[in-house]
Design an enzyme around this catalytic site. Structure first.
Site, PDB file in Angstrom:
ATOM      1  N   CYS A  88       5.333  11.401  68.635  1.00 25.93           N
ATOM      2  CA  CYS A  88       5.470  11.296  70.089  1.00 25.93           C
ATOM      3  C   CYS A  88       4.389  10.409  70.690  1.00 25.93           C
ATOM      4  O   CYS A  88       3.520  10.878  71.438  1.00 25.93           O
ATOM      5  CB  CYS A  88       5.446  12.686  70.696  1.00 25.93           C
ATOM      6  SG  CYS A  88       6.807  13.660  70.054  1.00 25.93           S
ATOM      7  N   GLY A 148     -13.878  -6.230  49.544  1.00 26.20           N
ATOM      8  CA  GLY A 148     -13.486  -7.036  50.697  1.00 26.20           C
ATOM      9  C   GLY A 148     -12.487  -8.137  50.453  1.00 26.20           C
ATOM     10  O   GLY A 148     -11.974  -8.728  51.412  1.00 26.20           O
TER      11      GLY A 148
HETATM   12  N1  LLP Z   1     -17.252  -1.083  49.643  1.00 22.33           N
HETATM   13  C1  LLP Z   1     -17.582  -0.594  50.848  1.00 22.33           C
HETATM   14  C2  LLP Z   1     -18.954  -0.184  51.092  1.00 22.33           C
HETATM   15  C3  LLP Z   1     -16.602  -0.489  51.843  1.00 22.33           C
HETATM   16  O1  LLP Z   1     -16.919  -0.010  53.044  1.00 22.33           O
HETATM   17  C4  LLP Z   1     -15.271  -0.891  51.574  1.00 22.33           C
HETATM   18  C5  LLP Z   1     -14.220  -0.781  52.576  1.00 22.33           C
HETATM   19  C6  LLP Z   1     -14.982  -1.374  50.291  1.00 22.33           C
HETATM   20  C7  LLP Z   1     -15.999  -1.474  49.357  1.00 22.33           C
HETATM   21  C8  LLP Z   1     -13.607  -1.813  49.867  1.00 22.33           C
HETATM   22  O2  LLP Z   1     -13.139  -2.877  50.609  1.00 22.33           O
HETATM   23  P1  LLP Z   1     -11.781  -3.595  50.207  1.00 22.33           P
HETATM   24  O3  LLP Z   1     -11.979  -4.255  48.864  1.00 22.33           O
HETATM   25  O4  LLP Z   1     -10.704  -2.576  50.132  1.00 22.33           O
HETATM   26  O5  LLP Z   1     -11.573  -4.565  51.302  1.00 22.33           O
HETATM   27  N2  LLP Z   1      -8.767   0.882  56.648  1.00 22.33           N
HETATM   28  C9  LLP Z   1      -8.922  -0.554  56.706  1.00 22.33           C
HETATM   29  C10 LLP Z   1      -9.938  -1.055  55.686  1.00 22.33           C
HETATM   30  C11 LLP Z   1     -11.264  -0.382  55.800  1.00 22.33           C
HETATM   31  C12 LLP Z   1     -12.247  -0.853  54.759  1.00 22.33           C
HETATM   32  C13 LLP Z   1     -13.450  -0.002  54.771  1.00 22.33           C
HETATM   33  N3  LLP Z   1     -14.413  -0.308  53.751  1.00 22.33           N
HETATM   34  C14 LLP Z   1      -7.562  -1.208  56.529  1.00 22.33           C
HETATM   35  O6  LLP Z   1      -6.572  -0.499  56.389  1.00 22.33           O
HETATM   36  O7  LLP Z   1      -7.454  -2.437  56.591  1.00 22.33           O
END
Ligand code: LLP
Length: 421
Positions: free
Chosen positions: A341, A239
């Protein structure tokens, strides 16, 4: 810091000129820097070096097996959310004891595959999932290592679509109900309780929500201890945000300091699941201008669309756009749009940027996370190539799809063929 810098007004990735890659693989393509990926992993991982921990890269953010292998070679594991990601992680050579599996909808087949592989733990997100894991493990004659993802009801203060730790979100088990579920699990013969997990959202730019949820989880682990349930692994999810456009997210060291301070006294191995912070600024999407036109607005029409990079359309996300050759351009305000499109097909809107013309290359910055991994074949567009730079070399780590791969698996049933006859 990243390794996409100008040399004599041409954008380079490490020691490779971006136009040279475009020449070799055509556009659009994703381009990643080994040096940036390596530095980001080290900065994150070393920030926790003084405590027992495991950095499990969130494969969903950038799932190419070469990227997974690179992190494995640096000591990393993987946070996976599907059987497909398990397959990728194993193919990349990630130690199964460094794999954790999250997700609200694991199927029995996926659970079986994870248990067969011998992963570190399944992060369970519901009581019904626990029942299925018990059944699958019993059928296999083994004990499933598990943790439960608790939902701490903490506001991560990020985009609504990527907030996961609020009570209204679908993720995890409400922390207030979790004790009862752990006690139930502790009586099941084919379940071994290892951990507690928690992931509150993505692109967080403040440390405080992490600390707030950790404080709640810590109190919960103490409660479990009083009931005789020992937790050996605490999974804090991912996150941590990055800078797309002036955000000021905490550096990994600052994030780590706050977490370690709150963690003090807890004898657990800490598991972290960073995705974006490792890969986001280590990759760009390179696209070519096809046309420009001016009506009420100025449009720069490029060969990459929302199917290649969904974030601007889906989350109204901001990605900087740079001219690969930057000299002597006037500035203009334009919408950078793709060939799809749909009016929602844009990479940038009302953007002040160099007034590039047909044939010129643009780099869409900070596209390494949730870029290629969220791309699709919409409008029957082959998914683009992925290229990894290493010093003065570059390697195609995923070939551009072809029209043949587009229709792979499709067929025309006999009855339709007979109609022709
Ligand atoms: N762990 C779990 C259980 C998660 O659901 C996620 C991300 C992460 C770790 C990794 O999170 P990060 O460090 O990358 O923030 N598609 C969206 C982001 C979706 C994140 C989903 N879960 C975007 O493009 O901003």
């Amino acid at each position: 810091m990243h390794d996409f810098q100008y040399k004599n007004d041409t954008l380079f990735c490490e020691d490779v000129a971006v136009p040279a890659v475009a020449e070799a693989v055509d556009t659009p393509f994703y381009l990643y820097s080994t040096a940036t990926l390596t530095r980001h992993f080290a900065a994150f991982d070393q920030a926790f070096a003084d405590i027992p921990h495991l950095t499990c890269f969130a494969a969903k953010s950038c799932a190419n097996i070469a990227i997974l292998r690179l992190f494995a070679s640096l000591g990393g594991g993987a946070d996976i959310v599907s059987g497909g990601e398990l397959f990728r992680a194993r193919t990349a050579g990630i130690d199964p004891q460094k794999i954790v599996y999250s997700g609200v909808g694991k199927t029995a087949a996926e659970i079986r595959a994870a248990l067969t592989a011998g992963i570190l733990m399944l992060n369970i997100e519901s009581e019904q999932e626990l029942t299925v894991i018990q059944e699958v493990a019993a059928g296999m004659g083994l004990k499933a290592p598990v943790s439960f993802r608790v939902n701490p009801d903490v506001d991560p203060k990020t985009h609504a679509y990527i907030s996961t730790g609020l009570a209204k979100n679908k993720f995890g088990i409400p922390i207030g109900e979790a004790l009862r579920v752990y006690l139930a699990a502790s009586r099941l013969p084919n379940i071994t309780i290892k951990g507690v997990s928690c992931h509150i959202g993505s692109q967080l730019t403040l440390v405080s929500p992490f600390v707030e949820s950790l404080a709640k989880v810590k109190r919960f682990i103490a409660q479990l201890g009083e009931q005789g349930i020992t937790i050996t692994h605490l999974d804090l999810g991912g996150g941590l945000g990055i800078r797309y456009n002036g955000e000021e997210p905490p550096e990994p060291a600052e994030y780590a300091r706050a977490i370690k301070q709150e963690l003090a006294g807890l004898a657990c191995t800490l598991i972290l699941e960073p995705g974006r912070v490792l890969v986001g600024n280590a990759g760009v999407l390179v696209t070519k201008v096809l046309y420009t036109k001016k009506g009420l607005k100025k449009f720069i029409i490029v060969d990459a669309g929302m199917n290649d990079l969904a974030r601007p359309s889906l989350y109204d996300a901001f990605h900087q756009i740079q001219a690969v050759e930057r000299s002597g351009r006037e500035q203009a305000v334009a919408d950078v749009v793709g060939p799809i499109c749909e009016t929602g097909d844009f990479l940038a809107r009302d953007r002040e940027m160099p007034a590039v013309g047909a044939g010129e290359l643009l780099a869409v910055m900070s596209a390494g996370a949730y870029g290629f991994s969220m791309s699709s074949n919409y409008n029957s567009r082959p998914r683009v190539a992925e290229v990894l730079v290493h010093g003065s070399d570059f390697h195609v780590i995923r070939a551009r799809e072809t029209y043949e791969t587009l229709i792979q698996g499709e067929s025309i049933p006999e009855f339709l063929k007979q109609q022709d006859a």
